[in-house]
Design a protein around this motif. Sequence first.
Motif, mmCIF file in Angstrom:
data_model
loop_
_atom_site.group_PDB
_atom_site.id
_atom_site.type_symbol
_atom_site.label_atom_id
_atom_site.label_comp_id
_atom_site.label_asym_id
_atom_site.label_seq_id
_atom_site.Cartn_x
_atom_site.Cartn_y
_atom_site.Cartn_z
ATOM 1 N N UNK A 1 0.834 -1.089 0.072
ATOM 2 C CA UNK A 1 -0.096 0.018 0.099
ATOM 3 C C UNK A 1 0.706 1.176 -0.092
ATOM 4 N N UNK A 2 1.823 1.309 0.739
ATOM 5 C CA UNK A 2 2.801 2.497 0.668
ATOM 6 C C UNK A 2 3.363 2.786 -0.426
ATOM 7 N N UNK B 1 1.473 4.930 13.311
ATOM 8 C CA UNK B 1 2.026 6.161 13.316
ATOM 9 C C UNK B 1 2.466 6.690 11.940
ATOM 10 N N UNK B 2 3.431 6.103 11.256
ATOM 11 C CA UNK B 2 3.712 6.643 9.938
ATOM 12 C C UNK B 2 2.656 6.680 8.710
ATOM 13 N N UNK B 3 1.556 5.532 8.890
ATOM 14 C CA UNK B 3 0.525 5.485 8.319
ATOM 15 C C UNK B 3 -0.294 6.708 8.295
ATOM 16 N N UNK B 4 -0.668 7.099 9.474
ATOM 17 C CA UNK B 4 -1.357 8.254 10.039
ATOM 18 C C UNK B 4 -0.864 9.540 9.431
ATOM 19 N N UNK B 5 0.483 9.362 9.607
ATOM 20 C CA UNK B 5 0.957 10.793 9.268
ATOM 21 C C UNK B 5 1.438 11.104 7.699
ATOM 22 N N UNK B 6 1.121 10.211 6.809
ATOM 23 C CA UNK B 6 1.626 9.938 5.482
ATOM 24 C C UNK B 6 0.660 11.053 4.452
ATOM 25 N N UNK B 7 0.010 11.617 4.891
ATOM 26 C CA UNK B 7 -0.769 12.615 4.159
ATOM 27 C C UNK B 7 -1.725 12.233 3.189
ATOM 28 N N UNK B 8 -2.041 10.841 3.026
ATOM 29 C CA UNK B 8 -3.156 10.471 2.005
ATOM 30 C C UNK B 8 -4.118 9.782 2.742
ATOM 31 N N UNK B 9 -5.410 10.028 2.262
ATOM 32 C CA UNK B 9 -6.591 9.186 2.861
ATOM 33 C C UNK B 9 -6.461 7.904 2.958
ATOM 34 N N UNK B 10 -6.029 7.097 1.996
ATOM 35 C CA UNK B 10 -6.346 5.717 2.128
ATOM 36 C C UNK B 10 -5.256 5.204 3.127
ATOM 37 N N UNK B 11 -3.965 5.707 3.063
ATOM 38 C CA UNK B 11 -3.072 5.511 4.255
ATOM 39 C C UNK B 11 -3.442 5.737 5.730
ATOM 40 N N UNK B 12 -3.968 6.980 5.791
ATOM 41 C CA UNK B 12 -4.419 7.642 6.865
ATOM 42 C C UNK B 12 -5.433 6.761 7.605
ATOM 43 N N UNK B 13 -6.529 6.290 6.850
ATOM 44 C CA UNK B 13 -7.588 5.254 7.566
ATOM 45 C C UNK B 13 -7.124 4.055 7.657
ATOM 46 N N UNK B 14 -5.949 3.574 6.949
ATOM 47 C CA UNK B 14 -5.498 2.242 7.170
ATOM 48 C C UNK B 14 -4.740 2.234 8.693
ATOM 49 N N UNK B 15 -3.979 3.493 8.789
ATOM 50 C CA UNK B 15 -3.276 3.650 10.015
ATOM 51 C C UNK B 15 -4.511 3.410 11.118
ATOM 52 N N UNK B 16 -5.622 4.390 10.976
ATOM 53 C CA UNK B 16 -6.467 4.344 12.106
ATOM 54 C C UNK B 16 -6.967 3.098 12.340
ATOM 55 N N UNK B 17 -7.203 2.165 11.247
ATOM 56 C CA UNK B 17 -7.831 0.698 11.491
ATOM 57 C C UNK B 17 -6.514 -0.032 12.294
ATOM 58 N N UNK B 18 -5.454 -0.023 12.107
ATOM 59 C CA UNK B 18 -4.350 -0.669 12.929
ATOM 60 C C UNK B 18 -4.615 -0.272 14.373
ATOM 61 N N UNK B 19 -5.040 0.849 14.618
ATOM 62 C CA UNK B 19 -4.851 1.381 16.198
ATOM 63 C C UNK B 19 -6.119 0.637 16.978
ATOM 64 N N UNK C 1 -0.822 -11.166 18.864
ATOM 65 C CA UNK C 1 0.388 -10.535 19.177
ATOM 66 C C UNK C 1 1.217 -10.099 17.775
ATOM 67 N N UNK C 2 1.111 -10.911 16.760
ATOM 68 C CA UNK C 2 1.699 -10.094 15.692
ATOM 69 C C UNK C 2 1.037 -9.027 15.389
ATOM 70 N N UNK C 3 -0.311 -8.916 15.266
ATOM 71 C CA UNK C 3 -0.966 -7.896 14.875
ATOM 72 C C UNK C 3 -0.447 -6.464 15.587
ATOM 73 N N UNK C 4 -0.677 -6.720 17.023
ATOM 74 C CA UNK C 4 -0.159 -5.717 17.804
ATOM 75 C C UNK C 4 0.835 -4.889 17.720
ATOM 76 N N UNK C 5 2.095 -5.806 17.489
ATOM 77 C CA UNK C 5 3.390 -5.719 17.193
ATOM 78 C C UNK C 5 3.580 -4.958 15.855
ATOM 79 N N UNK C 6 2.929 -5.258 14.905
ATOM 80 C CA UNK C 6 3.029 -4.689 13.605
ATOM 81 C C UNK C 6 2.392 -3.422 13.687
ATOM 82 N N UNK C 7 0.864 -3.282 14.288
ATOM 83 C CA UNK C 7 0.335 -2.045 14.260
ATOM 84 C C UNK C 7 0.976 -0.804 15.122
ATOM 85 N N UNK C 8 1.657 -1.249 15.914
ATOM 86 C CA UNK C 8 2.321 -0.481 16.878
ATOM 87 C C UNK C 8 3.428 0.271 16.028
ATOM 88 N N UNK C 9 4.110 -0.579 15.000
ATOM 89 C CA UNK C 9 5.213 0.267 14.299
ATOM 90 C C UNK C 9 4.851 0.927 13.214
#
Length: 377
Positions: free
Chosen positions: A228-229, A272-290, A261-269
Amino acid sequence: MIEAAAWVLLIVSAWPALVLAIELLAAQLPARPIPTGGSPSIAIIIPAHDEAASISHAVDAARSAAPAHTRLLVVADNCSDDSAARARAAGAETIERHDPVQRGKGYALGFARRHLADDPPDVVIVLDADCAIADDGIAHLAAAAQALGRPVQSAYLMRPRPERGALVGLSGFAFLLRNLVRQRGLARLAAPALLTGSGMAFPWRAFAAAPLDSGDLVEDLAIGIALARVGLAPAFLGDVMTLSDPARRSATLTQRARWEQGFLRTARRAAPPLICAGRWPLFWLGLHLTVPPLALLMLVDLGALLLLGATSVPFAILAALLGLLGLLLLLSWARFGRRQLPASQLLLIPFYMIWKLPLYAAALLRPEKRWVRTDRD
């Protein structure tokens, strides 16, 4: 200070619940159409680690469901049994990989990619050895991936197996919420789909670009985020079903522990950069991971309610949000989950949450870092 702390607690606990509520609401809307067309050449990759008991059936099922001239490749990865011999006897092209250090499905897929590179297909479909794609789904998936030029994920679900018990059924319903309902919500919100490990199709360009060689606990999730990135965001094709039988109760808990456990570890990493990417699709994907796994989310929010106190405004706001979330979960069950879970078993959700408490305790005390195969019958 106490009042300020209450509002901070409200924001922290309400954010994931609000994101989940929006996705569940979006999932109720009609699905966005995905273009399909053409008859691309297809290679189906079946990674197999000690799958001697089921590999012949997996090969036969894939062959019967696939279009003519589909290439069927089994990767016998670090096998201690005769999976490779049985796959060959069933008629599959079979390669063997032996590396006791680099273990995991990602490495098996990377090995398969190098094998296919000299004569690559138009589309690669990854299918686990315990899964089958229903009806004409293989051709449909491949055509969609070819038309979009991006990966396409089918709806990967567990078959209802009442004899496994109510807690396994509830786990299957949670699986459905993640792999069907929330995926529909992501699609309606124009966000990338999550890759869920089986029943996923890649045009060769995306497969060649994917970071496959990894022992990540959730290599599929990490691969989808990475693609996606770079502009190859996976799409969701909910009309195609990839089905598997649930494991026994103890094996289901082990499987969920590894994935969560894998999801939480990947989401934590990654969030944040997805939410800050400045593009809607990546922004919402970052929110989804929270949004943590559903049982953990409910445990955290119920704990927050107890801390807030029944007379405070933050308590009322969080209680109203959780009430709305409960209604949306019930609506999602009524529309998508009736076959997966009888209505009477919804009353056992509190026991399901208690059943998973050891999983979360183990995540804190003994985090799993190695890929572990789920025990099959």
